[in-house]
Design a protein around this motif. Structure first.
Motif, PDB file in Angstrom:
ATOM      1  N   THR A  64       0.843  -1.199   0.000  1.00 28.82           N
ATOM      2  CA  THR A  64       0.000   0.000   0.000  1.00 28.82           C
ATOM      3  C   THR A  64       0.876   1.246   0.000  1.00 28.82           C
ATOM      4  N   GLU A  65       0.339   2.323  -0.563  1.00 29.77           N
ATOM      5  CA  GLU A  65       1.081   3.572  -0.596  1.00 29.77           C
ATOM      6  C   GLU A  65       1.078   4.210   0.787  1.00 29.77           C
ATOM      7  N   THR A  66       2.218   4.747   1.184  1.00 29.92           N
ATOM      8  CA  THR A  66       2.319   5.383   2.494  1.00 29.92           C
ATOM      9  C   THR A  66       2.095   6.883   2.418  1.00 29.92           C
ATOM     10  N   LEU A  67       2.051   7.445   1.220  1.00 32.58           N
ATOM     11  CA  LEU A  67       1.818   8.877   1.052  1.00 32.58           C
ATOM     12  C   LEU A  67       0.419   9.121   0.483  1.00 32.58           C
ATOM     13  N   ILE A  68      -0.229  10.164   0.987  1.00 36.34           N
ATOM     14  CA  ILE A  68      -1.518  10.590   0.445  1.00 36.34           C
ATOM     15  C   ILE A  68      -1.443  12.088   0.185  1.00 36.34           C
ATOM     16  N   ARG A  69      -2.403  12.623  -0.538  1.00 37.25           N
ATOM     17  CA  ARG A  69      -2.450  14.065  -0.814  1.00 37.25           C
ATOM     18  C   ARG A  69      -3.564  14.691   0.022  1.00 37.25           C
ATOM     19  N   CYS A  70      -3.282  15.879   0.498  1.00 38.36           N
ATOM     20  CA  CYS A  70      -4.307  16.637   1.222  1.00 38.36           C
ATOM     21  C   CYS A  70      -5.383  17.034   0.222  1.00 38.36           C
ATOM     22  N   PRO A  71      -6.660  16.816   0.531  1.00 37.06           N
ATOM     23  CA  PRO A  71      -7.714  17.176  -0.423  1.00 37.06           C
ATOM     24  C   PRO A  71      -7.856  18.683  -0.623  1.00 37.06           C
ATOM     25  N   ASP A  72      -7.394  19.504   0.319  1.00 36.22           N
ATOM     26  CA  ASP A  72      -7.542  20.957   0.189  1.00 36.22           C
ATOM     27  C   ASP A  72      -6.359  21.598  -0.538  1.00 36.22           C
ATOM     28  N   CYS A  73      -5.136  21.351  -0.056  1.00 30.62           N
ATOM     29  CA  CYS A  73      -3.987  22.055  -0.636  1.00 30.62           C
ATOM     30  C   CYS A  73      -3.137  21.180  -1.554  1.00 30.62           C
ATOM     31  N   GLY A  74      -3.286  19.856  -1.504  1.00 29.14           N
ATOM     32  CA  GLY A  74      -2.556  18.957  -2.397  1.00 29.14           C
ATOM     33  C   GLY A  74      -1.171  18.557  -1.922  1.00 29.14           C
ATOM     34  N   LYS A  75      -0.791  18.945  -0.701  1.00 31.57           N
ATOM     35  CA  LYS A  75       0.526  18.577  -0.178  1.00 31.57           C
ATOM     36  C   LYS A  75       0.572  17.075   0.097  1.00 31.57           C
ATOM     37  N   GLN A  76       1.719  16.431  -0.238  1.00 37.06           N
ATOM     38  CA  GLN A  76       1.872  15.002   0.037  1.00 37.06           C
ATOM     39  C   GLN A  76       2.199  14.796   1.509  1.00 37.06           C
ATOM     40  N   LEU A  77       1.461  13.909   2.146  1.00 37.24           N
ATOM     41  CA  LEU A  77       1.623  13.632   3.569  1.00 37.24           C
ATOM     42  C   LEU A  77       1.677  12.131   3.785  1.00 37.24           C
ATOM     43  N   PHE A  78       2.233  11.737   4.928  1.00 40.47           N
ATOM     44  CA  PHE A  78       2.201  10.323   5.289  1.00 40.47           C
ATOM     45  C   PHE A  78       0.790   9.939   5.692  1.00 40.47           C
ATOM     46  N   ARG A  79       0.445   8.696   5.446  1.00 46.66           N
ATOM     47  CA  ARG A  79      -0.909   8.202   5.702  1.00 46.66           C
ATOM     48  C   ARG A  79      -1.268   8.254   7.186  1.00 46.66           C
TER      49      ARG A  79
END
Length: 93
Positions: A64-79
């Motif tokens: 599984t991917e450990t990074l996701i994107r913030c739905p508001d600003c699009g910054k990549q974050l850890f899950r």
């Protein structure tokens, strides 16, 4: 009558310094080898696209991917984070 045999030089005084030097040499070689092995593993993971910029992108166990994107600003974050570090919005689970 026994022949005169010259006495052996006292080597017991050098025993401890020699052991210390051998121990330090083994520790140094071990440290060099471990550093080389760690760099080799990281390069292999980067080639297989598991690691990007020193962070795991895909879990090597489950895939599984450990990074996701913030739905508001699009910054990549850890899950595992609950809030976006950029905009402060709570992330959906």
């Amino acid at each position: 009558m026994q022949p005169d045999i010259p006495p052996l030089p006292p080597l017991y005084g050098w025993f401890i310094p020699i052991l210390v030097l051998l121990f330090l040499a083994m520790c140094g070689l071990s440290m060099i080898y471990n550093n080389y092995r760690k760099k080799k593993v990281i390069k292999q993971l980067e080639r297989e696209r598991f690691v990007r910029d020193g962070a795991m992108v895909i879990c090597s166990n489950c895939g599984t991917e450990t990074l996701i994107r913030c739905p508001d600003c699009g910054k990549q974050l850890f899950r595992i984070v609950r809030y976006c570090a950029m905009c402060g919005k709570p992330l959906e689970r």
